[in-house]
Design an enzyme around this catalytic site. Sequence first.
Site, PDB file in Angstrom:
ATOM      1  N   GLU A 184      -2.590   5.140  -2.732  1.00  0.00           N
ATOM      2  CA  GLU A 184      -1.828   6.264  -2.196  1.00  0.00           C
ATOM      3  C   GLU A 184      -0.858   6.746  -3.269  1.00  0.00           C
ATOM      4  OE1 GLU A 184       1.422   7.271   1.390  1.00  0.00           O
ATOM      5  OE2 GLU A 184       0.472   5.292   1.265  1.00  0.00           O
ATOM      6  N   GLU A 187       1.867  -3.625   5.947  1.00  0.00           N
ATOM      7  CA  GLU A 187       1.359  -3.213   4.641  1.00  0.00           C
ATOM      8  C   GLU A 187       1.816  -4.177   3.549  1.00  0.00           C
ATOM      9  OE1 GLU A 187       2.427   0.943   4.058  1.00  0.00           O
ATOM     10  OE2 GLU A 187       2.478   1.250   6.234  1.00  0.00           O
TER      11      GLU A 187
END
Length: 418
Positions: A333, A222
């Site tokens: 997110e 990520e």
Amino acid sequence: MVSCCCKIPIFVFIFLLLLVISSSICATHSSETGNSQANNQTFRPEEESKKLKLVRERLNKINKPALKTIQSPDGDIIDCVLLRHQPAFDHPKLKGKKPLDPPESPNGHNRKGMAAEDFQMWMMSGESCPEGTIPIRRTTEGDMLRASSVASFGKKPTRLVRRDSTSDGHEHAVGYVSGDEYYGAKANINVWAPRVSNQYEFSLSQLWVISGSFGDDLNTIEAGWQVSPELYGDYYPRFFTYWTSDAYQATGCYNLLCSGFVQTNNRIAIGAAISPTSSYGGGQFDISLLVWKDPKHGNWWLEFGSGILVGYWPSILFTHLRDRASMVQFGGEIVNSSPGGSHTSTEMGSGHFAVEGFGKASYFRNLQVVDWDNNLIPLPNLKVLADHPICYDIQGGINSVWGNYFYFGGPGRNVNCP
């Protein structure tokens, strides 16, 4: 002379005797209770002392000796650490190894354009790290003490990783592709400074390179930007990386807070604040990120901007990602801690819904993946998904300028998202 002799009835005598014995027991119990309370009063400092000792031991592992130290305008301290002394080489399988040379870039990758070397606040000091070193944001005792535990510092919480559930408090608005073999991903990510309601929440925009099931064997790489007051102690958007090979359980961490990611660049500090950021109705700023698998050695490299190699995740860190990815995701997110029983007002992206479009809603553009032959290609069949669209939504599109793109985000709590 009168004398008087008073006899005490036997039942009164027994009562008085029991009273004396009872008083003695109570006094003893009171004394023991006092001692117990005293012991409890000294117990907490001992625990705090033990925790502080663990914190300092962990800091000694994370913070490496510096050849040079730079004071950032935002309060960060940046240490210039020798390449071979960085945390990555504490890993048992990396000890004694040297950073690898840059790999072959994906075919079709255009490195022309802005180099974007001055996108971080610490660079505004006018100082830089010398060749042969890497800049590392120094971790402080305060950083570690904000975490729920020393062991959990620098890690995402262990949780069931799904994209169709918000039961763990994590909410997403993402674009994704799956069902094929992927060897990398590329995107331009719009940077904002969203409001985060409290220390226990965060807001981020990132890309995910994923393999394995959404169970205990999940592998992810990520990269992106995040606002995380618990991790950094402020509300600046910061450039970050993450990895795990077991669904965030025992492996992996943010940035360079554990052994794993090997940094090779002396101009970018992972975890440092990003500047400038986008403004509502004003100037827009985005960062370009490319993650791809080196066809020769199999490691996953990270490039920032147009040709700035940040470093790589060695293939030995992973199980499924040692071979390839089975899904790529892009998007936002947040963590919703439901303060006061209501939905959080932590913002995702710009804090505005996708329908508001350019200059107001946050975006991802130029979405691409790397195929089996090391070619950068447009996304096939991009799908979009918002866990909770009345709080944060997403709208995708494609055109000749931005290629595959989407707008996303939202304010969190609102009249429709109570």
